[in-house]
Design a protein around this motif. Structure first.
Motif, PDB file in Angstrom:
ATOM      1  N   SER A 100      39.542  44.308  34.515  1.00 47.60           N
ATOM      2  CA  SER A 100      38.441  44.822  33.706  1.00 47.60           C
ATOM      3  C   SER A 100      37.158  44.914  34.553  1.00 47.60           C
ATOM      4  O   SER A 100      36.849  43.991  35.310  1.00 47.60           O
ATOM      5  N   ASN A 101      36.412  46.008  34.382  1.00 53.43           N
ATOM      6  CA  ASN A 101      35.166  46.192  35.163  1.00 53.43           C
ATOM      7  C   ASN A 101      34.193  45.038  34.960  1.00 53.43           C
ATOM      8  O   ASN A 101      33.478  44.639  35.874  1.00 53.43           O
ATOM      9  N   ARG A 102      34.191  44.501  33.719  1.00 50.06           N
ATOM     10  CA  ARG A 102      33.183  43.460  33.470  1.00 50.06           C
ATOM     11  C   ARG A 102      33.582  42.123  34.069  1.00 50.06           C
ATOM     12  O   ARG A 102      32.845  41.160  33.996  1.00 50.06           O
ATOM     13  N   LYS A 103      34.757  42.067  34.678  1.00 51.50           N
ATOM     14  CA  LYS A 103      35.171  40.814  35.315  1.00 51.50           C
ATOM     15  C   LYS A 103      35.021  40.864  36.827  1.00 51.50           C
ATOM     16  O   LYS A 103      35.514  40.007  37.554  1.00 51.50           O
ATOM     17  N   ILE A 104      34.330  41.898  37.293  1.00 46.56           N
ATOM     18  CA  ILE A 104      34.091  42.024  38.737  1.00 46.56           C
ATOM     19  C   ILE A 104      32.580  42.008  38.959  1.00 46.56           C
ATOM     20  O   ILE A 104      31.839  42.686  38.255  1.00 46.56           O
ATOM     21  N   THR A 105      32.152  41.214  39.916  1.00 47.20           N
ATOM     22  CA  THR A 105      30.714  41.121  40.208  1.00 47.20           C
ATOM     23  C   THR A 105      30.465  41.352  41.689  1.00 47.20           C
ATOM     24  O   THR A 105      31.074  40.706  42.540  1.00 47.20           O
ATOM     25  N   ILE A 106      29.557  42.301  41.955  1.00 43.17           N
ATOM     26  CA  ILE A 106      29.109  42.511  43.339  1.00 43.17           C
ATOM     27  C   ILE A 106      27.850  41.687  43.520  1.00 43.17           C
ATOM     28  O   ILE A 106      26.890  41.817  42.747  1.00 43.17           O
ATOM     29  N   SER A 107      27.844  40.858  44.543  1.00 41.27           N
ATOM     30  CA  SER A 107      26.659  40.043  44.796  1.00 41.27           C
ATOM     31  C   SER A 107      25.964  40.538  46.060  1.00 41.27           C
ATOM     32  O   SER A 107      26.567  40.576  47.134  1.00 41.27           O
ATOM     33  N   SER A 108      24.704  40.929  45.908  1.00 36.77           N
ATOM     34  CA  SER A 108      23.968  41.492  47.049  1.00 36.77           C
ATOM     35  C   SER A 108      22.755  40.630  47.374  1.00 36.77           C
ATOM     36  O   SER A 108      22.183  39.978  46.501  1.00 36.77           O
ATOM     37  N   SER A 109      22.355  40.713  48.639  1.00 40.54           N
ATOM     38  CA  SER A 109      21.145  40.000  49.044  1.00 40.54           C
ATOM     39  C   SER A 109      19.892  40.761  48.594  1.00 40.54           C
ATOM     40  O   SER A 109      18.780  40.286  48.784  1.00 40.54           O
TER      41      SER A 109
END
Ligand code: SF4
Length: 352
Positions: A185-194
Protein backbone atom coordinates in the motif's frame (compact mmCIF):
# COMPACT_ATOMS: atom_id res chain seq x y z
CA UNK A 1 23.45 -8.51 -18.66
CA UNK A 2 20.39 -6.67 -17.40
CA UNK A 3 18.95 -7.15 -13.94
CA UNK A 4 15.19 -7.76 -14.19
CA UNK A 5 14.64 -5.99 -10.86
CA UNK A 6 15.77 -2.76 -12.53
CA UNK A 7 12.55 -2.75 -14.59
CA UNK A 8 9.22 -1.32 -13.54
CA UNK A 9 6.26 -3.20 -15.00
CA UNK A 10 6.06 -1.16 -18.18
CA UNK A 11 9.77 -1.57 -18.80
CA UNK A 12 9.55 -5.31 -18.19
CA UNK A 13 6.78 -5.60 -20.78
CA UNK A 14 8.71 -3.51 -23.29
CA UNK A 15 11.86 -5.56 -22.76
CA UNK A 16 9.99 -8.79 -23.49
CA UNK A 17 8.18 -7.40 -26.53
CA UNK A 18 11.39 -5.94 -27.96
CA UNK A 19 12.98 -9.35 -27.70
CA UNK A 20 10.14 -11.15 -29.46
CA UNK A 21 8.20 -12.51 -26.47
CA UNK A 22 4.53 -12.08 -25.57
CA UNK A 23 3.47 -9.17 -23.40
CA UNK A 24 1.62 -11.38 -20.90
CA UNK A 25 4.89 -13.04 -19.92
CA UNK A 26 5.62 -9.94 -17.83
CA UNK A 27 2.82 -10.88 -15.38
CA UNK A 28 4.27 -14.37 -15.00
CA UNK A 29 7.82 -13.15 -14.49
CA UNK A 30 6.75 -10.49 -12.00
CA UNK A 31 4.90 -13.15 -10.02
CA UNK A 32 8.02 -15.33 -9.83
CA UNK A 33 10.24 -12.40 -8.85
CA UNK A 34 8.02 -10.57 -6.37
CA UNK A 35 5.38 -12.97 -5.08
CA UNK A 36 7.20 -16.29 -5.10
CA UNK A 37 10.59 -14.56 -4.75
CA UNK A 38 12.58 -17.23 -6.54
CA UNK A 39 16.29 -16.76 -7.08
CA UNK A 40 16.71 -18.88 -10.21
CA UNK A 41 15.19 -18.86 -13.71
CA UNK A 42 14.96 -22.67 -13.53
CA UNK A 43 12.21 -22.34 -10.93
CA UNK A 44 9.99 -20.27 -13.28
CA UNK A 45 8.28 -23.39 -14.45
CA UNK A 46 5.38 -21.87 -16.40
CA UNK A 47 7.68 -20.02 -18.80
CA UNK A 48 8.56 -21.64 -22.11
CA UNK A 49 11.99 -23.27 -22.33
CA UNK A 50 12.88 -20.79 -25.04
CA UNK A 51 12.10 -17.80 -22.77
CA UNK A 52 13.88 -19.32 -19.79
CA UNK A 53 17.00 -19.91 -21.90
CA UNK A 54 16.85 -16.33 -23.18
CA UNK A 55 16.55 -14.97 -19.64
CA UNK A 56 19.43 -17.14 -18.40
CA UNK A 57 21.69 -15.88 -21.17
CA UNK A 58 20.79 -12.20 -20.95
CA UNK A 59 19.46 -11.39 -17.50
CA UNK A 60 20.21 -11.71 -13.83
CA UNK A 61 17.94 -11.46 -10.79
CA UNK A 62 20.23 -11.54 -7.78
CA UNK A 63 22.49 -8.74 -6.63
CA UNK A 64 23.01 -8.93 -2.88
CA UNK A 65 25.01 -11.45 -0.93
CA UNK A 66 24.13 -11.70 2.76
CA UNK A 67 27.33 -11.37 4.77
CA UNK A 68 25.86 -11.41 8.24
CA UNK A 69 22.79 -10.63 10.28
CA UNK A 70 22.42 -9.67 13.88
CA UNK A 71 19.32 -9.58 16.07
CA UNK A 72 18.70 -7.15 18.91
CA UNK A 73 18.21 -8.87 22.24
CA UNK A 74 16.13 -5.90 23.38
CA UNK A 75 13.44 -5.65 20.72
CA UNK A 76 14.08 -8.34 18.09
CA UNK A 77 15.09 -5.91 15.30
CA UNK A 78 17.42 -7.54 12.80
CA UNK A 79 20.26 -5.81 10.98
CA UNK A 80 21.48 -7.29 7.69
CA UNK A 81 24.81 -6.54 6.01
CA UNK A 82 24.89 -7.15 2.25
CA UNK A 83 27.80 -7.35 -0.13
CA UNK A 84 27.17 -5.79 -3.53
CA UNK A 85 28.68 -7.01 -6.80
CA UNK A 86 31.49 -4.45 -6.55
CA UNK A 87 32.25 -5.59 -2.95
CA UNK A 88 30.79 -2.46 -1.35
CA UNK A 89 28.44 -3.16 1.54
CA UNK A 90 25.12 -1.73 2.71
CA UNK A 91 22.79 -2.39 5.61
CA UNK A 92 19.06 -2.98 6.00
CA UNK A 93 17.12 -3.15 9.24
CA UNK A 94 13.94 -5.11 9.93
CA UNK A 95 11.98 -3.49 12.74
CA UNK A 96 9.34 -5.35 14.75
CA UNK A 97 6.49 -2.96 15.45
CA UNK A 98 3.55 -3.90 17.69
CA UNK A 99 1.34 -5.23 14.91
CA UNK A 100 3.51 -5.26 11.80
CA UNK A 101 7.03 -5.36 10.44
CA UNK A 102 8.81 -2.41 8.86
CA UNK A 103 11.87 -2.60 6.65
CA UNK A 104 14.34 0.29 6.66
CA UNK A 105 16.13 0.25 3.30
CA UNK A 106 19.31 1.96 2.13
CA UNK A 107 19.55 3.88 -1.15
CA UNK A 108 23.24 4.79 -1.30
CA UNK A 109 26.59 3.42 -0.18
CA UNK A 110 27.53 6.16 2.29
CA UNK A 111 26.00 9.63 1.99
CA UNK A 112 27.17 13.04 0.81
CA UNK A 113 24.80 15.12 2.91
CA UNK A 114 27.14 15.33 5.88
CA UNK A 115 24.78 15.66 8.86
CA UNK A 116 27.07 16.23 11.83
CA UNK A 117 25.41 13.63 14.07
CA UNK A 118 25.31 10.81 11.50
CA UNK A 119 27.59 7.80 11.39
CA UNK A 120 26.66 6.87 7.80
CA UNK A 121 28.15 9.98 6.25
CA UNK A 122 31.60 9.68 7.80
CA UNK A 123 33.06 8.01 4.67
CA UNK A 124 31.17 10.35 2.30
CA UNK A 125 29.21 9.09 -0.68
CA UNK A 126 30.64 6.06 -2.45
CA UNK A 127 27.86 5.43 -4.94
CA UNK A 128 24.13 5.29 -5.58
CA UNK A 129 22.40 1.93 -5.28
CA UNK A 130 20.81 0.52 -8.43
CA UNK A 131 17.05 -0.03 -8.40
CA UNK A 132 17.58 -3.78 -8.15
CA UNK A 133 19.81 -3.34 -5.09
CA UNK A 134 17.10 -1.36 -3.30
CA UNK A 135 14.31 -3.80 -4.24
CA UNK A 136 16.41 -6.85 -3.45
CA UNK A 137 16.79 -5.72 0.18
CA UNK A 138 13.05 -6.22 0.61
CA UNK A 139 12.87 -9.48 -1.35
CA UNK A 140 15.77 -11.10 0.50
CA UNK A 141 14.59 -10.06 3.97
CA UNK A 142 11.05 -11.25 3.20
CA UNK A 143 12.53 -14.56 2.09
CA UNK A 144 14.59 -14.63 5.29
CA UNK A 145 11.57 -14.21 7.58
CA UNK A 146 9.30 -16.44 5.47
CA UNK A 147 6.16 -15.61 3.51
CA UNK A 148 3.80 -16.19 6.46
CA UNK A 149 4.90 -12.90 8.04
CA UNK A 150 4.53 -10.23 5.38
CA UNK A 151 6.68 -7.13 5.71
CA UNK A 152 3.99 -4.51 5.15
CA UNK A 153 5.88 -1.24 5.63
CA UNK A 154 9.01 0.24 4.08
CA UNK A 155 10.87 3.34 5.21
CA UNK A 156 13.62 4.85 3.06
CA UNK A 157 15.61 5.78 6.10
CA UNK A 158 18.71 3.60 5.87
CA UNK A 159 22.06 4.66 4.45
CA UNK A 160 21.89 7.59 2.04
CA UNK A 161 19.60 10.40 0.89
CA UNK A 162 16.91 8.73 -1.25
CA UNK A 163 16.08 11.86 -3.24
CA UNK A 164 19.73 12.26 -4.24
CA UNK A 165 19.31 8.89 -5.96
CA UNK A 166 16.05 10.05 -7.48
CA UNK A 167 15.48 7.76 -10.46
CA UNK A 168 16.38 4.53 -8.68
CA UNK A 169 14.37 5.47 -5.60
CA UNK A 170 11.38 6.28 -7.82
CA UNK A 171 11.60 3.03 -9.76
CA UNK A 172 11.91 1.00 -6.56
CA UNK A 173 8.76 2.71 -5.20
CA UNK A 174 6.97 1.87 -8.46
CA UNK A 175 7.95 -1.79 -8.04
CA UNK A 176 6.96 -1.86 -4.36
CA UNK A 177 3.52 -0.34 -5.00
CA UNK A 178 2.57 -1.98 -8.34
CA UNK A 179 -0.16 -4.55 -7.71
CA UNK A 180 1.40 -6.80 -10.37
CA UNK A 181 4.73 -6.66 -8.58
CA UNK A 182 5.27 -6.38 -4.79
CA UNK A 183 1.90 -4.66 -4.29
CA UNK A 184 2.34 -2.80 -0.99
CA UNK A 185 0.00 0.00 0.00
CA UNK A 186 1.28 3.51 -0.87
CA UNK A 187 0.48 4.75 2.60
CA UNK A 188 2.80 2.15 4.11
CA UNK A 189 5.87 3.49 2.33
CA UNK A 190 7.75 6.53 3.60
CA UNK A 191 10.52 8.43 1.86
CA UNK A 192 12.73 10.18 4.37
CA UNK A 193 14.71 13.14 3.07
CA UNK A 194 17.21 15.49 4.62
CA UNK A 195 15.20 18.29 3.03
CA UNK A 196 16.55 18.89 -0.47
CA UNK A 197 13.90 21.39 -1.54
CA UNK A 198 14.25 21.04 -5.31
CA UNK A 199 14.03 17.26 -5.12
CA UNK A 200 10.98 17.33 -2.86
CA UNK A 201 9.21 19.65 -5.32
CA UNK A 202 10.28 17.47 -8.23
CA UNK A 203 8.88 14.36 -6.54
CA UNK A 204 5.47 15.97 -6.01
CA UNK A 205 5.34 17.31 -9.57
CA UNK A 206 6.38 13.97 -11.05
CA UNK A 207 3.21 12.15 -12.11
CA UNK A 208 5.11 8.87 -12.35
CA UNK A 209 6.39 8.99 -8.77
CA UNK A 210 3.81 7.06 -6.73
CA UNK A 211 2.34 9.23 -3.99
CA UNK A 212 3.83 7.84 -0.76
CA UNK A 213 4.43 9.38 2.64
CA UNK A 214 7.15 11.92 3.29
CA UNK A 215 9.38 12.40 6.31
CA UNK A 216 11.86 15.26 6.53
CA UNK A 217 14.83 15.49 8.89
CA UNK A 218 14.35 18.84 10.56
CA UNK A 219 16.58 18.49 13.62
CA UNK A 220 16.58 22.17 14.56
CA UNK A 221 14.01 24.93 14.91
CA UNK A 222 16.18 27.82 13.68
CA UNK A 223 18.32 28.43 10.61
CA UNK A 224 21.57 28.82 12.56
CA UNK A 225 21.15 25.62 14.56
CA UNK A 226 20.05 23.66 11.51
CA UNK A 227 22.98 24.94 9.51
CA UNK A 228 25.31 23.80 12.29
CA UNK A 229 23.86 20.27 12.36
CA UNK A 230 23.06 19.95 8.67
CA UNK A 231 25.37 21.87 6.31
CA UNK A 232 22.88 21.16 3.50
CA UNK A 233 20.71 23.77 5.15
CA UNK A 234 23.00 26.56 3.90
CA UNK A 235 21.47 26.13 0.47
CA UNK A 236 18.19 24.52 1.54
CA UNK A 237 17.12 27.16 4.01
CA UNK A 238 14.73 26.34 6.82
CA UNK A 239 12.17 29.00 5.94
CA UNK A 240 12.04 27.90 2.31
CA UNK A 241 11.85 24.24 3.36
CA UNK A 242 8.86 24.83 5.64
CA UNK A 243 7.18 26.92 2.92
CA UNK A 244 7.63 24.03 0.48
CA UNK A 245 6.23 21.53 2.97
CA UNK A 246 3.20 23.78 3.49
CA UNK A 247 2.51 23.88 -0.24
CA UNK A 248 2.95 20.30 -1.40
CA UNK A 249 -0.31 18.42 -1.98
CA UNK A 250 -1.22 15.85 0.67
CA UNK A 251 -3.83 13.12 0.54
CA UNK A 252 -6.67 13.54 3.08
CA UNK A 253 -5.56 12.45 6.52
CA UNK A 254 -1.88 12.22 5.61
CA UNK A 255 0.74 14.20 7.48
CA UNK A 256 4.37 14.99 6.86
CA UNK A 257 6.63 13.60 9.55
CA UNK A 258 9.28 15.96 10.86
CA UNK A 259 12.17 13.95 12.24
CA UNK A 260 14.02 15.63 15.06
CA UNK A 261 17.13 13.97 16.50
CA UNK A 262 17.43 15.28 20.06
CA UNK A 263 21.05 15.99 21.00
CA UNK A 264 22.03 16.96 24.51
CA UNK A 265 22.83 20.65 24.87
CA UNK A 266 22.52 21.29 21.14
CA UNK A 267 18.83 21.28 20.20
CA UNK A 268 17.02 19.83 23.22
CA UNK A 269 16.21 22.86 25.38
CA UNK A 270 12.75 24.17 26.24
CA UNK A 271 13.55 27.24 24.16
CA UNK A 272 14.25 24.95 21.18
CA UNK A 273 10.91 23.24 21.73
CA UNK A 274 9.14 26.63 21.86
CA UNK A 275 10.90 27.74 18.67
CA UNK A 276 9.77 24.54 17.00
CA UNK A 277 6.20 25.29 18.05
CA UNK A 278 6.52 28.78 16.54
CA UNK A 279 7.82 27.33 13.30
CA UNK A 280 5.00 24.87 12.65
CA UNK A 281 2.07 25.84 14.88
CA UNK A 282 0.17 27.50 12.05
CA UNK A 283 0.11 24.24 10.07
CA UNK A 284 0.10 21.79 12.92
CA UNK A 285 -2.45 19.53 11.20
CA UNK A 286 -0.04 19.01 8.32
CA UNK A 287 2.79 17.77 10.48
CA UNK A 288 3.62 15.28 13.14
CA UNK A 289 6.92 15.31 14.96
CA UNK A 290 9.08 12.27 15.63
CA UNK A 291 11.60 12.90 18.37
CA UNK A 292 14.59 10.59 18.11
CA UNK A 293 16.93 10.66 21.10
CA UNK A 294 20.47 10.67 19.68
CA UNK A 295 22.20 7.30 19.62
CA UNK A 296 25.87 7.77 20.46
CA UNK A 297 28.34 5.79 18.35
CA UNK A 298 32.09 5.28 18.88
CA UNK A 299 33.94 8.65 18.91
CA UNK A 300 30.77 10.66 18.31
CA UNK A 301 31.02 14.23 19.58
CA UNK A 302 27.41 14.36 20.76
CA UNK A 303 25.46 12.87 23.65
CA UNK A 304 21.97 11.59 24.24
CA UNK A 305 19.76 13.80 26.46
CA UNK A 306 18.47 12.43 29.75
CA UNK A 307 14.96 11.01 29.70
CA UNK A 308 13.43 13.93 31.66
CA UNK A 309 14.72 16.38 29.08
CA UNK A 310 13.27 14.34 26.24
CA UNK A 311 9.89 14.15 27.97
CA UNK A 312 9.92 17.87 28.79
CA UNK A 313 10.60 18.69 25.13
CA UNK A 314 7.74 16.44 24.05
CA UNK A 315 5.38 18.07 26.57
CA UNK A 316 5.93 21.56 25.14
CA UNK A 317 4.84 20.28 21.73
CA UNK A 318 1.79 18.39 23.01
CA UNK A 319 0.77 21.42 25.11
CA UNK A 320 0.55 23.26 21.81
CA UNK A 321 -1.45 20.47 20.16
CA UNK A 322 1.36 19.27 17.95
CA UNK A 323 1.20 15.50 17.47
CA UNK A 324 4.53 14.28 18.79
CA UNK A 325 6.00 10.83 19.23
CA UNK A 326 9.26 9.73 20.75
CA UNK A 327 11.04 7.05 18.78
CA UNK A 328 12.92 5.17 21.42
CA UNK A 329 15.06 3.77 18.61
CA UNK A 330 14.84 0.08 17.99
CA UNK A 331 17.97 -2.00 17.64
CA UNK A 332 20.22 0.28 19.67
CA UNK A 333 22.26 -2.64 20.93
CA UNK A 334 23.15 -3.70 17.37
CA UNK A 335 23.90 -0.21 15.99
CA UNK A 336 20.82 -0.44 13.81
CA UNK A 337 19.22 2.71 15.10
CA UNK A 338 18.72 5.89 13.15
CA UNK A 339 21.99 7.46 11.98
CA UNK A 340 24.08 4.47 13.02
CA UNK A 341 24.20 2.50 9.81
CA UNK A 342 27.57 2.45 8.22
CA UNK A 343 29.66 0.44 5.81
CA UNK A 344 31.94 -1.42 8.16
CA UNK A 345 33.52 -4.78 8.69
CA UNK A 346 31.51 -6.44 11.41
CA UNK A 347 31.53 -10.03 10.36
CA UNK A 348 31.78 -11.78 13.67
CA UNK A 349 28.08 -12.37 14.31
CA UNK A 350 25.93 -14.85 12.39
CA UNK A 351 28.14 -14.98 9.29
CA UNK A 352 26.31 -16.69 6.46
S1 SF4 B 1 21.23 11.55 8.45
FE1 SF4 B 1 20.64 10.71 6.44
S2 SF4 B 1 20.94 12.44 5.03
FE2 SF4 B 1 22.06 12.98 6.90
S3 SF4 B 1 24.15 12.27 6.46
FE3 SF4 B 1 23.06 10.60 7.52
S4 SF4 B 1 22.29 9.27 5.90
FE4 SF4 B 1 22.83 11.26 4.96
Amino acid sequence: MVNLKDFNFQQLENYLINNGFEKFRAVQIAKWLYIKKVDSFDLMTDLSKNLRNFLKENCEINSLKLLYWEQSKIDGSIKFLWELKDKNTVETVLINEKDHKTLCVSTQVGCAVGCKFCFTTKDGLIRNLETNEIVEQYIQVQRFVGNEERISNIVYMGMGEPLANYENTKKSVQIFTDKRMVGLSNRKITISSSGIIAQIKKMYEDKEFPHVKLAVSLNAPTQSKREFLMPISQTNRLEELIKTLREIPLKPGWRITLEYVLIKGVNDTIEDAKNLVKLIKKDRNRFKVNLIPFNPYPLSEFERPEEERILAFEKVLWDNNIATFIRWSKGRDISAACGQLRKKDLLQINPV
